[in-house]
Design an enzyme around this catalytic site. Structure first.
Site, short mmCIF file in Angstrom:
data_model
loop_
_atom_site.label_atom_id
_atom_site.label_comp_id
_atom_site.label_asym_id
_atom_site.label_seq_id
_atom_site.Cartn_x
_atom_site.Cartn_y
_atom_site.Cartn_z
N GLY A 1 0.78 -1.23 0.00
CA GLY A 1 0.00 0.00 0.00
C GLY A 1 0.81 1.28 0.00
O GLY A 1 0.25 2.36 0.06
N SER B 1 31.30 -8.39 32.10
CA SER B 1 29.95 -8.26 31.58
C SER B 1 29.83 -6.86 30.98
O SER B 1 30.09 -5.87 31.66
CB SER B 1 28.93 -8.46 32.70
OG SER B 1 27.64 -8.31 32.18
N TYR C 1 27.47 -15.65 27.19
CA TYR C 1 26.03 -15.42 27.35
C TYR C 1 25.63 -13.99 27.02
O TYR C 1 26.48 -13.10 26.97
CB TYR C 1 25.58 -15.76 28.79
CG TYR C 1 26.12 -14.80 29.84
CD1 TYR C 1 25.46 -13.61 30.14
CD2 TYR C 1 27.31 -15.08 30.52
CE1 TYR C 1 25.96 -12.73 31.07
CE2 TYR C 1 27.82 -14.21 31.46
CZ TYR C 1 27.13 -13.04 31.73
OH TYR C 1 27.64 -12.15 32.65
#
Ligand code: PEP
Ligand code: MG
Length: 888
Positions: free
Chosen positions: A109, A768, A855
């Site tokens: 569209g 981390s 992780y």
């Protein structure tokens, strides 16, 4: 005209043969590639040709068509004439064509279409004779002039609609097709006069001029605001360009034995395996999608035209088997004969995508790996959407069609610009329109949900919302939308702009007020798919959780531990805040220690509950990180109350609060700096962690704490804090006569930490990556203030995406990579993870996988997304991707 001279600019398809294939989507666009492939498969497709995508930019730069292009178009037009036995511009057997856009990536569209091209005062007569239906011929002519004028001359649609509606009213006709021929003839004249009046030029009668005008308009529609917005939202490069498809017209508006519709090979909302769709008898394509007439469900076509229906079902099966995925089809039935006008990979909701992938594995159509590779991770969001709590008090306003699942609450807004403005400022808005059109797209992007009074399951609102995964209810017929007065009424009740409503896109129900939303329950298909993803992925996925409730939710979503427990979040609640404030505002160390003594049992209780919730999995606990002033009272009245609680003079508290204020708190006394200046805070937190861990271990529970030092910039900082932690650990182990294995590591969230990662890894056992702060400090871009100008940065293309949402791989990513390499050089078994918001962002997950991290950690609702993204990263590395033949 650029492009290689050996490559054709135009590709023919017809009579069972095609110059292109489905694999040539980049050249032919999705629509052109699909038409070519269907033609070769022997599926009935009207003949036509496709102008290649690379012509788009050449045209947009020069605003001219080369003689070479003109030659090829005219040559292929003759082939279409030969294939149909009709003549373009011929008065006896006139060939009419449709001119439609088609980019390599579906942009439903967003761009232009013109039907019935080739009609003029002479050819319309031929059409009338040939079809034995003058009313059809003149209605087609009326439609063509109307469509052409709005698309090519950019005249407002209402100018024509108003005149058409007035004529219908005069004649008492409800449908366009019911207008007498004389009225249609008058309308055509009226429309053409209007064009002359508005543009100063006559409406083009020469079919070839019409054709070139239409081709130019389709190319230009590549750069309309809505097309640009759509590309931005879906990450489609502007350089791609659209193809133009010129196809012989077949007519769904020749009478009650003709019709047109759209169908999906499976239900795109639920994934159920059945032909799904809608059609209208005696209609042309735009009637179905415009929402102006309400289409019939496809199943009823079996009663009206069993032969065409069965042919459609058979074709749907052939196409699905061939493309090995759910397809979205457009078809027209001309006097009982089925023609396919489009095939493309169907947009589907997240739940449908998962169910379809599972069932296709069961049907041996695709492999499990393909099923995993096929689902866009962000689509899982929709499975994880909240729903409305049916047990709560609900005030039903209206019921419409359930166009796109999920529940949302928001304030009503009737205008896309306003929705965009309010939405961007953080307000939850629900866009309410009579029906949407592509001009509303930017408002839909920011809205929480969309509600329309008109339109069916394939209306613009429905298709676009499903594509965005946004809750949507359409065709709520009892709602009367008064856009001018910014209100709607439903059964006599009125709802004004700014009032709250809630809607459920899964049931179509709309409620007044702000309903209570509940978390979704995940179904069997989801579990199977996630199981296959888990079998594949290398990367572990943890959750960022600070409470037992979040920990449980994370585990339910498949988290394998906690990657970030922000301990400061525990201090914001109830009584704790007062004790925390007592600690911060203490006049000396002794006072601080007294307050910390009170905090110790609270923290120990928190940690024990979290360890229990995550039993058997590692839990990374970060020591206190934020600037202390975040805990301080802001209002003077709060200061007075606090002084009362602490039994200290108000003035003294006022002064103490003032003295703790910082100009740049994000770069101030926070992170490990707090623990270094006030080691007793680190001591208390560490003691709470180890006492909790020992309590679990004493009951033979498996507990694996990983203690994390925040905002470390240098190895010396880490060493100093590590010394405190290790000493407390030894003390607690001695007192409890039990030892708990633990790791001690650091966040990497400052560039200096990344640059000196080899030194940090001498003592740190894990890293981390705190990519929120690392993005902030690498870019020098405040996390709190960037929102003020990032929209302009995005608008101007200074940045491709918000770096706080999508990891900046060339910049921040380079620091991460460097830190991983330096760290592992010092300590080969260094554990690596990421816990910033990017931990659940698919591109960042793939990046972490490439770096060999252990992780990623993210908020609970993003855990499944990260699991799937991690599996896809592994598959991509193995080169096993979706083998779907073509995703046209
Ligand atoms: C980070 O900075 O990425 C991080 C995880 O820490 P916070 O968001 O709590 O600052
Ligand atoms: Mg941080």
């Amino acid at each position: 005209m650029s492009g290689s001279f050996t490559q054709p600019l135009v590709y023919f398809f017809g009579q069972g043969r095609a110059d292109g294939t489905a694999a040539m989507k980049d050249v032919l666009g999705g629509k052109g590639a699909g038409l070519a492939e269907m033609t070769t498969l022997g599926i009935p497709v009207p003949p036509g040709f496709t102008i290649a995508t690379n012509v788009c930019h050449s045209y947009l730069e020069s605003r001219q068509f080369s003689p070479r292009l003109r030659g090829q178009v005219e040559h292929h037009l003759q082939r279409v004439e030969a294939a149909t036995g009709k003549q373009f511009g011929g008065a006896e057997h006139p060939l009419l064509v449709s001119v439609r856009s088609g980019a390599p990536v579906s942009m439903p569209g967003m761009m232009e279409t013109i039907l019935n091209l080739g009609l003029n005062d002479a050819t319309v007569e031929g059409m009338a004779v040939q079809s034995e239906n003058p009313s059809f011929a003149w209605d087609s002519y009326r439609r063509f002039v109307q469509m052409y004028s709005s698309v090519v001359f950019d005249l407002p649609k209402q100018l024509f609609e108003q005149r058409l509606e007035a004529r219908k009213r005069d004649c008492g006709a409800t449908r366009d097709i019911d207008l007498p021929v004389t009225v249609l003839q008058a309308l055509v004249r009226e429309f053409k006069d209007l064009v002359k009046q508005e543009t100063g030029k006559p409406f083009p009668d020469d079919p070839l001029s019409q054709l070139w005008g239409a081709i130019a308009a389709v190319f230009q529609s590549w750069n309309t605001r809505r097309a640009i917005d759509y590309r931005k939202l879906h990450g489609v490069p502007d350089t791609m360009g659209t193809a133009v498809n010129v196809v012989a017209m077949v007519f769904g508006n020749l009478g009650e034995d003709s019709g047109t519709g759209v169908a999906f090979t499976r239900d795109p909302s639920t994934g159920e395996s059945r032909l799904y769709g809608e059609y209208l008898l005696n209609a042309q394509g735009e009637d179905v999608v415009s929402g102006a007439r309400t289409p019939e469900p496809i199943a009823s076509l079996n009663e009206r035209m069993p032969h065409a229906y069965q042919e459609l079902e058979r074709t749907a099966r052939v196409l699905e088997r061939h493309f090995r995925d759910v397809q979205d089809l457009e078809f027209t039935i001309e006097r009982g004969r089925l023609y396919m006008l489009q095939v493309r990979r169907a947009q589907r909701t997240g739940p449908a995508a998962v169910r379809i992938a599972c069932e296709m594995v069961d049907e041996r159509l695709i492999t499990k790996e393909e099923a995993v590779a096929r689902i866009p991770p962000k689509d899982l969001d929709q499975l994880l959407h909240p729903t409305i709590d049916q047990a709560s008090q609900l005030d039903l306003l209206a019921v419409g069609l359930p166009a796109s699942p999920g529940a949302a609450c928001g304030i009503v807004v009737f205008d896309a610009d306003k929705a965009e403005r309010l939405g961007r400022s953080g307000q939850p808005v629900i866009l309410v329109r009579r029906e949407t059109s592509p001009e509303d797209f930017h408002g839909m992007v920011v809205a929480k949900a969309v509600l329309t009074a008109r339109g069916g399951m394939t209306s613009h609102a429905a298709v676009v919302a499903r594509g965005m995964g946004k809750p949507c209810v359409v065709g709520a017929a009892t709602i009367d939308v008064d856009e001018a007065n910014q209100q709607f009424t439903a059964d006599g009740r009125s709802v004004r702009e700014g009032e709250w409503i809630s809607l459920d896109g899964g049931t179509g129900r709309v409620f007044a007020g702000q309903a209570r939303l509940i978390d979704p329950a995940l179904g069997e298909h989801f579990k199977r798919l996630m199981g296959w993803a888990d079998d594949v992925r290398q990367l572990r996925v943890r959750v960022n959780a600070d409470t037992p409730a979040d920990s449980h939710r994370g585990r339910d979503f498949g988290a394998e531990g906690i990657g970030l427990c922000r301990t400061e979040h525990m201090f914001f609640e109830g009584d704790r805040l007062v004790v925390m404030r007592e600690m911060i505002l203490a006049q000396d160390e002794a006072g601080r220690r007294r307050a910390l003594e009170k905090l110790l049992p609270m923290q120990r209780g928190d940690f024990e509950a979290i360890f229990r919730a995550m039993e058997g999995f590692p839990v990374t606990i970060r020591l206190l990180d934020p600037p202390l002033h975040e805990f301080l009272p802001k209002e003077d009245s709060e200061i007075v109350t606090l002084a009362g609680h602490l039994e200290r003079p108000v003035d003294e508290i006022r002064r103490a609060v003032l003295s703790l204020q910082e100009v740049n708190p994000m770069l101030g006394l926070r992170g490990c700096r707090l623990g270094i200046v006030h080691p007793e805070i680190t001591q208390m937190q560490t003691r709470a962690i180890f006492e909790a861990a020992c309590a679990i271990a004493a009951r033979r529970g498996r507990v694996m704490p990983e203690i994390m030092i925040p905002l470390t910039a240098s190895a010396v900082e880490f060493r100093k804090q590590a010394l405190v932690v290790r000493r407390v650990a030894e003390d607690v182990f001695n007192e409890r006569q039990i030892t708990v294995p633990y790791l001690l590591g650091t966040m990497i969230e400052l560039p200096r930490a990344a640059l000196t990662a080899d030194e940090l890894a001498l003592e740190a056992q894990f890293f981390s990556f705190g990519t929120n702060d690392l993005t902030q400090t690498t870019w020098g871009l405040s996390r709190d203030d960037a929102g003020r100008f990032l929209p302009q940065y995005l608008e101007q293309g200074v940045i491709p995406s918000d770096p706080f949402q999508e990891l900046d791989i060339p910049g921040v990513g380079k620091l991460i990579q460097m830190a991983c390499e330096l760290g592992r050089k010092t300590r080969p078994d260094l554990k690596l993870g990421i816990c910033g918001e990017h931990g659940g962002e698919p591109n960042a997950v793939a990046f972490c996988d490439r770096l060999g991290m252990n992780y990623v950690s993210c908020s609970p609702f993003r855990v499944p997304i990260a699991r799937l993204a991690a599996a896809q990263a592994t598959l991509a590395a193995r080169g096993t991707m979706d083998r779907t033949k073509a995703t046209v």
